[in-house]
Structure formats: C-alpha cells, structure tokens
Design an enzyme around this catalytic site. Structure first.
Site, PDB file in Angstrom:
ATOM      1  CG  HIS A 159      -1.508  -3.033  -7.527  1.00 32.51           C
ATOM      2  ND1 HIS A 159      -0.158  -3.037  -7.749  1.00 32.51           N
ATOM      3  CD2 HIS A 159      -1.908  -4.327  -7.570  1.00 32.51           C
ATOM      4  CE1 HIS A 159       0.240  -4.289  -7.934  1.00 32.51           C
ATOM      5  NE2 HIS A 159      -0.795  -5.091  -7.840  1.00 32.51           N
ATOM      6  CG  ASP A 207       4.670  -4.058  -6.702  1.00 32.33           C
ATOM      7  OD1 ASP A 207       3.566  -4.515  -7.039  1.00 32.33           O
ATOM      8  OD2 ASP A 207       4.835  -2.879  -6.314  1.00 32.33           O
ATOM      9  CB  ALA A 247      -4.436   0.164  -1.308  1.00 29.42           C
ATOM     10  CB  SER A 248      -0.899   4.871  -0.011  1.00 30.00           C
ATOM     11  OG  SER A 248       0.188   3.997   0.176  1.00 30.00           O
ATOM     12  CB  SER A 267       9.161  -1.980  -7.568  1.00 25.03           C
ATOM     13  OG  SER A 267      10.273  -1.189  -7.174  1.00 25.03           O
ATOM     14  CD  GLU A 270      -2.582  -3.842 -12.684  1.00 27.85           C
ATOM     15  OE1 GLU A 270      -1.599  -4.065 -11.959  1.00 27.85           O
ATOM     16  OE2 GLU A 270      -2.995  -2.698 -12.956  1.00 27.85           O
TER      17      GLU A 270
HETATM   18  P1  13P Z   1       0.519   3.246  -3.332  1.00 28.30           P
HETATM   19  O1  13P Z   1       1.260   4.171  -4.230  1.00 28.30           O
HETATM   20  O2  13P Z   1      -0.895   3.703  -3.129  1.00 28.30           O
HETATM   21  O3  13P Z   1       1.196   3.006  -2.037  1.00 28.30           O
HETATM   22  O4  13P Z   1       0.427   1.821  -4.082  1.00 28.30           O
HETATM   23  C1  13P Z   1       1.501   0.919  -4.037  1.00 28.30           C
HETATM   24  C2  13P Z   1       1.344  -0.198  -5.006  1.00 28.30           C
HETATM   25  O5  13P Z   1       0.298  -0.458  -5.564  1.00 28.30           O
HETATM   26  C3  13P Z   1       2.542  -1.020  -5.242  1.00 28.30           C
HETATM   27  O6  13P Z   1       2.324  -1.965  -6.241  1.00 28.30           O
HETATM   28  O1  G3H Z   2       3.453   0.447  -7.712  1.00 32.19           O
HETATM   29  C1  G3H Z   2       4.616   0.797  -7.574  1.00 32.19           C
HETATM   30  C2  G3H Z   2       5.290   0.888  -6.266  1.00 32.19           C
HETATM   31  O2  G3H Z   2       4.877   2.017  -5.556  1.00 32.19           O
HETATM   32  C3  G3H Z   2       6.775   0.818  -6.434  1.00 32.19           C
HETATM   33  O3  G3H Z   2       7.305   2.028  -6.837  1.00 32.19           O
HETATM   34  O4  G3H Z   2       8.594   1.348  -8.852  1.00 32.19           O
HETATM   35  O5  G3H Z   2       9.093   3.511  -7.670  1.00 32.19           O
HETATM   36  O6  G3H Z   2       9.701   1.312  -6.622  1.00 32.19           O
HETATM   37  P1  G3H Z   2       8.765   2.064  -7.554  1.00 32.19           P
HETATM   38 ZN    ZN Z   3       1.035  -1.344  -7.818  1.00 27.33          ZN
END
Ligand code: 13P
Ligand code: G3H
Ligand code: ZN
Length: 308
Positions: free
Chosen positions: A210, A81, A212-213, A49, A133
């Site tokens: 996205h 990302d 998807a945790s 990211s 997206e």
């Molecule tokens: P989570 O926060 O569900 O892990 O999603 C991560 C994500 O979409 C990163 O782009």
């Molecule tokens: O979708 C975002 C990811 O979880 C990355 O998070 O921008 O805090 O590194 P971050």
């Molecule tokens: Zn994301």
C-alpha cells in the site's frame, strides 16, 4: 468475460512484477485506467475505498466497472480497499466484488486474526478472495491519520503465523511506504531485508504494497503552479517499486498519483480557460491525464504489460 479474482493474476506475475491496483471514484477515473490497461494488455485491479463507496454509491461503481469489463474484455478484479470491519466486507461480497480487504492492522494481533478469519470464511464460501494487513503504515487514509510514531513494520514471524491461521489470500505488509503525498521526510527507503525475510517464510504467497505512489515532481509542480499548495510532497522512488515487484510483491496500490494527475490537469485547464464552465471540457483532459499516468505505471513501474 466476467469480473475475476486476483488469484490467477498473482500466480502469473509472482516474482517477476506486480499488478496495479488503482483506486476509483467516478466514471472518468475508471475510463482513464481501463483505457490504459487495454492498450498495455495488462491485468487490472480496480479498488474502491469506503469513502469512494459512500461518495459514488456501490451500485453506480458496480455498474461502471461492469461496463468497463464489457467494453474492454480485460480480466478485471473489483476489490474493496481497507474494509474496516466484517460488515463492509460482507456487503461488498454480497454486492458483486471479487476481492475484499479486511484491514485489521490497527487491532491487536489475535483480534486481527479473528476478524480476518471470519471474513475469509464468508468470502471463500462465495468465491471471493481476501487481502489482510499486518503491520501499520503511516499516512492518511480516509479520515484516519496514522502518525509516523504509531506506525510499525510487519514482523516476519508474525506474518507467517497470521497467514497460516487466517487462510487469507494475500497480505499487505508495512516496510516503509505510507499513504498520501508526504511519505518521507528525508531519504526515501524501503526495508528490503524485511521483505526478503517475509518472502522466505511465505514462499509463493502474494504480498501487497500500500502507499506506493511516487508523487512525481512534475505533477506536484503543476498543481502548485496553478494555485495548489503542496509543500515537501515526496513519494516512493520508482526503482524501489520495480525491485519490490521482483520480491514477492504482487499487488501495488496507487491512488495519490492519480489524484495528482487529475487535479493538476483540472487546475491547469481552468487557469488557462477561465471563462469555460462545461465540465466535459476539463474532465476530458483529466481522464487523459489518468490514462497517461496509468500507462506509465503499467509499462515502466509495475512492468505488467502483456501479463494477461
Ligand atoms: P497512495 O496514497 O500512495 O497512492 O496509496 C494508495 C493505497 O495504498 C490505497 O490503499
Ligand atoms: O488508502 C487509501 C486510499 O488512498 C483511498 O483513499 O479513503 O480517501 O478514498 P480514500
Ligand atoms: Zn492503502
């Protein structure tokens, strides 16, 4: 083997399962993920990211990922990302990434198309693939907190038009997932009818999920047991992710579950060993916790073991 794009990975898994895209911020996270993928013989996307790039610095992440490729021999795709503008996408294309995301989801449709097209033109000329997206997920990304009322699901007709006009290589869609540890207030559900419509209009085209945790209760409980305060955390049930992987979703993004696994491990270690202050002592089990989490995702959720 050098870094690869996601093109061949997506062709191989389309309609069967999804490739895991895991967020990376430092050496222990990278090692935990690649060690798991190696044991599972799985294709892998490591994603960075803007926040991670700022934290660890581009060159350090680049060199760590190059080391992972050399060390494992795995086909690894290095992906930006949520690139928020052309400039960051260009910097990552120029800086050796094999895939970038231009996230114009907060822009009006025509502006999202325009910026995505510009990134596609630049990236494709250098052999780099582009994820875009359409639709807006709720939840927290970096410093941006999208409230549920400001989120909107992807319109299938617009998705078809968007892909044809931009020439992007994959598309992140909003069907009910959201970023972070608090995804649903009540019942967790995804709009599979909408996903089916999108897939029908874009046959064979790779879709991305996205947020998807799964926010596994054991890890939330362990964090809380050792001083954390995660109340009401809830993620996407694993069976819904497995199903999405058979419906044209080729890339599933996971960050929060890795954060929870790592933090639970560190909290536990330090609580049990309060006199210890050698970072290696608590980062070693944390790296192992990441590895175990990724092995679980690859073999039980993504189903992409041996899909190289
Ligand atoms: P989570 O926060 O569900 O892990 O999603 C991560 C994500 O979409 C990163 O782009
Ligand atoms: O979708 C975002 C990811 O979880 C990355 O998070 O921008 O805090 O590194 P971050
Ligand atoms: Zn994301």
């Amino acid at each position: 083997m050098p870094l690869v794009t996601s093109t061949e990975m997506f062709k191989k898994v389309y309609g069967k399962c999804a490739v895991g895209a895991f967020n990376v911020n430092n050496m222990e996270i990278i090692q935990g993920i690649v060690d798991a993928a190696k044991e599972e013989n799985a294709p892998l996307i490591l994603q960075v990211s803007a926040g991670a790039r700022k934290y660890a610095r581009h060159i350090y992440l680049m060199k760590l990922v190059e080391a992972a490729v050399e060390d494992t021999g795995l086909p690894i795709c290095l992906h930006l990302d949520h690139g928020e503008d052309f400039e960051i996408c260009k910097a990552c294309v120029d800086g050796g990434f094999t895939s970038v995301m231009i996230d114009g989801s907060k822009l009006p449709f025509a502006e999202n198309i325009a910026v995505t097209k510009k990134v596609v033109e630049y990236a494709h000329a250098k052999g780099v693939v582009v994820e875009a997206e359409l639709g807006r997920l709720a939840g927290i990304e970096d410093a941006v907190n999208v409230r549920a009322k400001d989120s909107s699901y992807t319109d299938p007709e617009q998705a078809g038009e968007f892909v044809h006009q931009t020439g992007c290589d994959s598309l992140a869609i909003a069907i009910g997932t959201s970023h972070g540890a608090y995804k649903f207030k009540g019942e967790a559900k995804l709009d599979f009818a909408r996903l089916e419509e999108i897939t029908a209009l874009l046959p064979g085209f790779p879709l991305v999920l996205h947020g998807a945790s799964t926010v596994l209760p054991d890890f939330v409980a362990k964090c809380n047991q050792y001083g954390g305060e995660l109340k009401g955390a809830q993620g996407v049930p694993e069976e819904l992710l497995r199903k999405a992987g058979t419906m044209g979703v080729c890339k599933i993004n996971i960050d929060t579950d890795l954060r929870l696994a790592m933090t639970a491990s560190i909290r536990e270690y330090l609580a049990v060993n309060p006199a210890d202050f050698d970072p290696r002592q608590y980062l070693k089990p944390a790296r192992e916790a990441i590895k175990n989490m990724v092995k679980h995702k690859i073999s039980n959720v993504l189903n992409c073991s041996n899909q190289i």
